[in-house]
Enzyme design. Structure first.
Site, short mmCIF file in Angstrom:
data_model
loop_
_atom_site.label_atom_id
_atom_site.label_comp_id
_atom_site.label_asym_id
_atom_site.label_seq_id
_atom_site.Cartn_x
_atom_site.Cartn_y
_atom_site.Cartn_z
N ASN A 130 -1.87 1.52 12.47
CA ASN A 130 -2.57 2.50 13.30
C ASN A 130 -3.22 1.79 14.48
O ASN A 130 -3.40 0.57 14.47
CB ASN A 130 -3.66 3.21 12.49
CG ASN A 130 -3.08 4.23 11.52
OD1 ASN A 130 -2.08 4.89 11.82
ND2 ASN A 130 -3.69 4.36 10.36
N LYS A 139 -1.09 9.29 18.81
CA LYS A 139 -1.55 9.08 17.44
C LYS A 139 -2.96 8.50 17.42
O LYS A 139 -3.77 8.84 16.56
CB LYS A 139 -0.59 8.16 16.69
CG LYS A 139 -0.95 8.03 15.21
CD LYS A 139 0.05 7.25 14.42
CE LYS A 139 -0.36 7.25 12.94
NZ LYS A 139 0.55 6.44 12.10
N ASN A 195 -8.98 16.67 5.58
CA ASN A 195 -8.77 16.90 7.01
C ASN A 195 -9.05 18.33 7.44
O ASN A 195 -9.68 18.58 8.47
CB ASN A 195 -7.33 16.53 7.39
CG ASN A 195 -7.04 15.05 7.24
OD1 ASN A 195 -7.92 14.27 6.87
ND2 ASN A 195 -5.81 14.65 7.51
N ALA A 234 1.29 9.78 2.71
CA ALA A 234 1.54 9.07 1.45
C ALA A 234 0.20 8.64 0.87
O ALA A 234 -0.70 8.24 1.60
CB ALA A 234 2.44 7.86 1.68
N ASN A 291 -10.01 10.72 11.44
CA ASN A 291 -10.30 9.75 10.37
C ASN A 291 -11.78 9.41 10.20
O ASN A 291 -12.31 9.48 9.09
CB ASN A 291 -9.47 8.48 10.57
CG ASN A 291 -7.99 8.71 10.35
OD1 ASN A 291 -7.53 9.85 10.30
ND2 ASN A 291 -7.23 7.65 10.22
N ASN A 321 -6.01 10.04 15.33
CA ASN A 321 -6.72 9.22 14.33
C ASN A 321 -8.20 9.10 14.66
O ASN A 321 -9.06 9.13 13.77
CB ASN A 321 -6.09 7.83 14.25
CG ASN A 321 -4.77 7.82 13.53
OD1 ASN A 321 -4.45 8.73 12.78
ND2 ASN A 321 -3.96 6.80 13.76
N GLY A 364 0.83 -1.19 0.00
CA GLY A 364 0.00 0.00 0.00
C GLY A 364 0.87 1.24 0.00
O GLY A 364 2.08 1.18 -0.27
#
Length: 290
Positions: free
Chosen positions: A100, A179, A197, A125, A187, A183, A9
């Site tokens: 994650n 993190k 975002n 990315a 997300n 997230n 990915g």
């Protein structure tokens, strides 16, 4: 040095590209023969600020050959770790897991191997094709070593480039928690509203919704209100980014909602805490991307 990267990915290609560029002998392990053949023929191309460069790691389907690398970066989504682990049982490589959330930590702690680390990736990315990606935001990889600290020292020189640095974190659990909070706040809402975002900051209603999600997250984790400023800063720095969860929803793929919100719901249940908004988000995203 022989490096394996499992999962082609965006993050897997990011690591395969830069580690090959740094002089390692990289093998990327794919899900399909077609993707392995594509990468073997055309390489992995990175687009950074409009400049495209290509590296040519080896590529084979996972399971086609025995893994004999010195280090293996596991870059699959958290829900696929269970499918990958059987392929890792017969190798004594050092492993770095790049997922994650925090739900996978219990699995890693039960592994038989002696050298295991987690990587907290702060790069942006975006996968473009089977063998290309856009490096949308330069960041840092924070390495948290669960076991075998000395064994990872030889890996660090591969991260000397200014656009692909690494930082060894002693308090890596704190970094993972930080993190996770980010997230969880960004997300699911970007996936639900189908926005980039930064819209969570500029749209007042969405901004209030994010603050409500944040309140439930820190309630579960017993964290402080001061975390809010960090969430907003990350949202601001990645304003033009499309979250990976939004990408998954758009493409009809399984998301990491269970790895992020699902983990928080399990922690809430253990503490008998009610977090209805988090439960709503989990079910909403599952409805969008079953």
């Amino acid at each position: 040095m022989k490096i394996g990267v499992i999962g082609p990915g965006a993050i897997g290609m990011l690591f395969a590209f830069y580690l090959q560029k740094a002089g390692a002998s990289v093998t990327i392990y794919t899900r399909s023969m077609e993707q392995a053949e594509h990468i073997s023929r055309f390489g992995i191309s990175c687009n950074l600020d409009g400049q495209v460069e290509t590296q040519f790691p080896d590529a084979v389907p996972l399971g086609a050959i025995a893994i004999e690398d010195d280090y293996v970066f596991v870059a699959v989504k958290q829900y696929d770790i269970g499918l990958v682990l059987p392929h890792l049982q017969r190798t004594q490589a050092r492993f770095v897991f790049l997922q994650n959330g925090m739900g996978h930590l219990s699995l890693l702690q039960n592994m038989q191997q002696k050298c295991i680390a987690v990587g907290i990736v702060e790069h942006g990315a975006r996968k473009e094709t089977a063998g290309s990606f856009v490096h949308t935001g330069m960041g840092v990889t924070k390495l948290g070593i669960l076991a075998g600290e000395e064994e990872f020292q030889a890996l660090l020189p591969l991260f000397q480039a200014p656009y692909f640095p690494i930082l060894v974190e002693k308090n890596w659990e704190e970094v993972l928690r930080s993190k996770l909070i980010v997230n969880a706040c960004i997300n699911p809402l970007t996936a639900l509203y189908r926005v980039r975002n930064g819209v969570l900051l500029t749209n007042p209603a969405f901004h209030n919704a994010m603050k409500q999600v944040f309140s439930e997250v820190i309630f579960v984790l017993d964290e402080k209100e001061e975390r809010w400023e960090h969430v907003c800063n990350v949202c601001r720095k990645t304003a033009e980014n499309q979250s990976s969860m939004l990408t998954d929803v758009k493409l009809g793929r399984e998301t990491e909602i269970d790895a992020i919100i699902g983990y928080l719901l399990m922690q809430a249940e253990k503490q008998n805490k009610q977090v209805p908004l988090l439960a709503f988000l989990q079910q909403s995203i599952k409805g969008l991307a079953p």
